[in-house]
Motif scaffolding. Structure first.
Motif, PDB file in Angstrom:
ATOM      1  N   LEU A 297      50.036  49.961  31.462  1.00  0.00           N
ATOM      2  CA  LEU A 297      49.447  49.787  30.244  1.00  0.00           C
ATOM      3  C   LEU A 297      49.489  50.916  29.496  1.00  0.00           C
ATOM      4  N   LYS A 298      49.682  52.015  29.887  1.00  0.00           N
ATOM      5  CA  LYS A 298      50.089  53.207  29.122  1.00  0.00           C
ATOM      6  C   LYS A 298      51.385  52.927  28.801  1.00  0.00           C
ATOM      7  N   GLU A 299      52.460  52.662  29.346  1.00  0.00           N
ATOM      8  CA  GLU A 299      53.698  52.528  28.860  1.00  0.00           C
ATOM      9  C   GLU A 299      53.883  51.593  27.701  1.00  0.00           C
ATOM     10  N   LEU A 300      53.007  50.470  27.817  1.00  0.00           N
ATOM     11  CA  LEU A 300      53.147  49.439  26.795  1.00  0.00           C
ATOM     12  C   LEU A 300      52.268  49.666  25.789  1.00  0.00           C
ATOM     13  N   GLY A 301      51.574  50.741  25.695  1.00  0.00           N
ATOM     14  CA  GLY A 301      50.696  51.262  24.518  1.00  0.00           C
ATOM     15  C   GLY A 301      49.424  50.566  24.373  1.00  0.00           C
ATOM     16  N   LEU A 302      49.031  49.924  25.402  1.00  0.00           N
ATOM     17  CA  LEU A 302      47.845  49.276  25.656  1.00  0.00           C
ATOM     18  C   LEU A 302      46.562  50.071  26.062  1.00  0.00           C
ATOM     19  N   SER A 303      46.813  51.076  26.676  1.00  0.00           N
ATOM     20  CA  SER A 303      45.781  52.064  27.059  1.00  0.00           C
ATOM     21  C   SER A 303      46.198  53.641  26.858  1.00  0.00           C
ATOM     22  N   PRO A 304      45.214  54.429  26.461  1.00  0.00           N
ATOM     23  CA  PRO A 304      45.867  55.983  26.471  1.00  0.00           C
ATOM     24  C   PRO A 304      45.532  56.419  27.691  1.00  0.00           C
ATOM     25  N   LEU A 305      45.125  55.938  28.597  1.00  0.00           N
ATOM     26  CA  LEU A 305      44.813  56.378  29.686  1.00  0.00           C
ATOM     27  C   LEU A 305      45.782  55.986  30.824  1.00  0.00           C
ATOM     28  N   ALA A 306      46.506  57.129  31.361  1.00  0.00           N
ATOM     29  CA  ALA A 306      47.618  56.961  32.392  1.00  0.00           C
ATOM     30  C   ALA A 306      47.248  56.188  33.542  1.00  0.00           C
ATOM     31  N   ASP A 307      45.808  56.432  33.960  1.00  0.00           N
ATOM     32  CA  ASP A 307      45.204  55.785  35.288  1.00  0.00           C
ATOM     33  C   ASP A 307      44.670  54.665  35.112  1.00  0.00           C
ATOM     34  N   GLN A 308      44.745  54.078  33.825  1.00  0.00           N
ATOM     35  CA  GLN A 308      44.058  52.616  33.614  1.00  0.00           C
ATOM     36  C   GLN A 308      44.855  51.748  34.510  1.00  0.00           C
ATOM     37  N   LYS A 309      44.352  50.672  35.219  1.00  0.00           N
ATOM     38  CA  LYS A 309      45.108  49.947  36.088  1.00  0.00           C
ATOM     39  C   LYS A 309      45.132  48.429  35.406  1.00  0.00           C
ATOM     40  N   MET A 310      46.165  47.609  35.545  1.00  0.00           N
ATOM     41  CA  MET A 310      46.059  46.174  35.411  1.00  0.00           C
ATOM     42  C   MET A 310      46.036  45.504  36.873  1.00  0.00           C
ATOM     43  N   THR A 311      44.954  44.686  36.800  1.00  0.00           N
ATOM     44  CA  THR A 311      44.764  44.137  38.585  1.00  0.00           C
ATOM     45  C   THR A 311      44.835  42.657  38.499  1.00  0.00           C
ATOM     46  N   ILE A 312      45.530  42.163  39.547  1.00  0.00           N
ATOM     47  CA  ILE A 312      45.528  40.697  39.700  1.00  0.00           C
ATOM     48  C   ILE A 312      45.013  40.715  41.358  1.00  0.00           C
ATOM     49  N   LYS A 313      44.113  39.454  41.248  1.00  0.00           N
ATOM     50  CA  LYS A 313      43.573  39.026  42.676  1.00  0.00           C
ATOM     51  C   LYS A 313      44.172  37.925  43.206  1.00  0.00           C
ATOM     52  N   LEU A 314      44.864  38.049  44.337  1.00  0.00           N
ATOM     53  CA  LEU A 314      45.501  36.917  45.089  1.00  0.00           C
ATOM     54  C   LEU A 314      44.519  36.411  46.281  1.00  0.00           C
ATOM     55  N   ASP A 315      44.465  35.233  46.419  1.00  0.00           N
ATOM     56  CA  ASP A 315      43.659  34.731  47.514  1.00  0.00           C
ATOM     57  C   ASP A 315      44.412  33.484  48.150  1.00  0.00           C
ATOM     58  N   VAL A 316      44.154  33.345  49.425  1.00  0.00           N
ATOM     59  CA  VAL A 316      44.870  32.368  50.209  1.00  0.00           C
ATOM     60  C   VAL A 316      43.500  31.775  51.193  1.00  0.00           C
ATOM     61  N   ASP A 317      43.150  30.512  50.933  1.00  0.00           N
ATOM     62  CA  ASP A 317      42.270  29.808  51.780  1.00  0.00           C
ATOM     63  C   ASP A 317      42.942  29.329  53.042  1.00  0.00           C
ATOM     64  N   THR A 318      42.555  30.021  54.140  1.00  0.00           N
ATOM     65  CA  THR A 318      43.073  29.505  55.275  1.00  0.00           C
ATOM     66  C   THR A 318      42.652  28.528  55.985  1.00  0.00           C
ATOM     67  N   ASN A 319      41.540  27.980  55.326  1.00  0.00           N
ATOM     68  CA  ASN A 319      40.717  26.678  56.102  1.00  0.00           C
ATOM     69  C   ASN A 319      40.336  25.608  55.146  1.00  0.00           C
ATOM     70  N   PRO A 320      41.573  25.330  54.344  1.00  0.00           N
ATOM     71  CA  PRO A 320      41.134  24.169  53.222  1.00  0.00           C
ATOM     72  C   PRO A 320      40.553  23.232  53.635  1.00  0.00           C
ATOM     73  N   PRO A 321      39.763  22.342  52.610  1.00  0.00           N
ATOM     74  CA  PRO A 321      39.499  20.890  52.882  1.00  0.00           C
ATOM     75  C   PRO A 321      40.579  20.157  53.288  1.00  0.00           C
ATOM     76  N   ARG A 322      40.545  19.078  53.828  1.00  0.00           N
ATOM     77  CA  ARG A 322      41.589  18.125  54.224  1.00  0.00           C
ATOM     78  C   ARG A 322      41.742  17.205  53.066  1.00  0.00           C
ATOM     79  N   GLY A 323      43.024  16.482  52.881  1.00  0.00           N
ATOM     80  CA  GLY A 323      43.202  15.374  51.947  1.00  0.00           C
ATOM     81  C   GLY A 323      43.996  15.661  50.517  1.00  0.00           C
ATOM     82  N   ALA A 324      44.270  16.839  50.422  1.00  0.00           N
ATOM     83  CA  ALA A 324      45.174  17.277  49.326  1.00  0.00           C
ATOM     84  C   ALA A 324      46.461  16.706  49.468  1.00  0.00           C
ATOM     85  N   LYS A 325      46.978  16.265  48.028  1.00  0.00           N
ATOM     86  CA  LYS A 325      48.331  15.751  48.180  1.00  0.00           C
ATOM     87  C   LYS A 325      49.411  16.803  47.243  1.00  0.00           C
TER      88      LYS A 325
END
Length: 269
Positions: free
Chosen positions: A115-143
């Motif tokens: 974000l600092k390198e792209l000029g979107l934040s003046p703070l070098a330690d400000q982070k962009m976060t992405i959450k990644l989830d995997v449902d290991t027991n999904p309900p049945r029936g999906a195509k």
């Protein structure tokens, strides 16, 4: 690599749109790394980001959501380690925190300096976060289907078909413990596309979280949707989703009469 991100951004863009576009490219790179490592072969891509990347949904998304299809060979910490190493090869420092002690395996990908390198934040330690989830027991029936992605990189993903994705979204809309505006924007999108849900998957999802009723089919879905739309605060939902929309005028679609008419037309029989 940073130059590719800069090409996405124009001076007239709102800061929130720039942030959304940076996050989206990071999501696409994550998918490409997982594709290269064959991680995606065991997973089905689901949720709003799947709609955005595969079907050009006109709202941005924050999370990468997956449903586990094949347990054999699945190793979430290993997969996240490969993802972290892959981002490093792209010149992007990713700090990934893994939590796999519950049914839904979760990781937070935090990117420092970008974000600092792209000029979107003046703070070098400000982070962009992405959450990644995997449902290991999904309900049945999906195509599932397999679809090519051609957005900066070319690869394919296995994902739930639109009917199954709609079933998952309906479950989120009406059984999540809080109102999430992105759920209802997507619900409106499905209505506009005339998509009908995968009832087997929807009922299995309801049974998994609620323990039973209602049992929904083509005869009962209309009344279920109209009754539940009545209790939703659509103004709150619209405020919640606004920062993710490409076109703010789409907030006018959060109208109960419009939605009930659309439900009548699609499910009226």
């Amino acid at each position: 690599m940073i130059e590719i991100f800069k090409e996405l951004l124009t001076p007239h863009m709102r800061v929130e749109d720039k942030m959304n576009r940076v996050r989206e490219l990071l999501q696409i790179i994550a998918l490409k790394i997982m594709y290269d490592k064959n991680s995606l072969d065991r997973l089905a891509f689901v949720g709003g980001t799947a709609l955005r990347i595969l079907f050009d949904l006109r709202r941005f998304s924050e999370d990468l959501d997956f449903s586990l299809r094949e347990k054999e060979g699945y190793d979430f910490p290993k997969m996240m380690g490969e993802l972290e190493a892959g981002f490093n090869l792209y010149g992007l420092k990713a700090d990934i925190k893994v939590r796999d002690s519950k049914t839904v395996h979760c990781a937070h990908l935090k990117f420092s300096k970008i974000l600092k390198e792209l000029g979107l934040s003046p703070l070098a330690d400000q982070k962009m976060t992405i959450k990644l989830d995997v449902d290991t027991n999904p309900p049945r029936g999906a195509k599932v289907k397999k679809t090519m992605v051609n957005k900066t990189y070319m690869f394919y993903v296995v994902h739930h078909d639109l009917s199954s994705l709609f079933a998952g979204k309906l479950h989120a809309c009406f059984y999540r413990k809080f109102v999430k505006g992105r759920d209802f924007y997507d619900f409106i999108w499905y209505l506009g596309r005339k998509i009908k849900p995968n009832y087997e998957l929807l009922n299995n999802a309801i049974e998994q979280t609620q323990g039973g009723l209602p049992k929904l089919d083509e005869h009962t879905i209309k009344d279920f949707l109209i009754q539940n739309i009545e209790r939703i605060d659509l103004e709150q939902a619209a405020r919640d989703v606004e920062r993710f929309l490409e076109d703010k005028n789409e907030l006018k679609l959060f109208d109960k009469d419009l939605l009930k008419n659309s439900i009548e037309q699609l499910f009226g029989g």
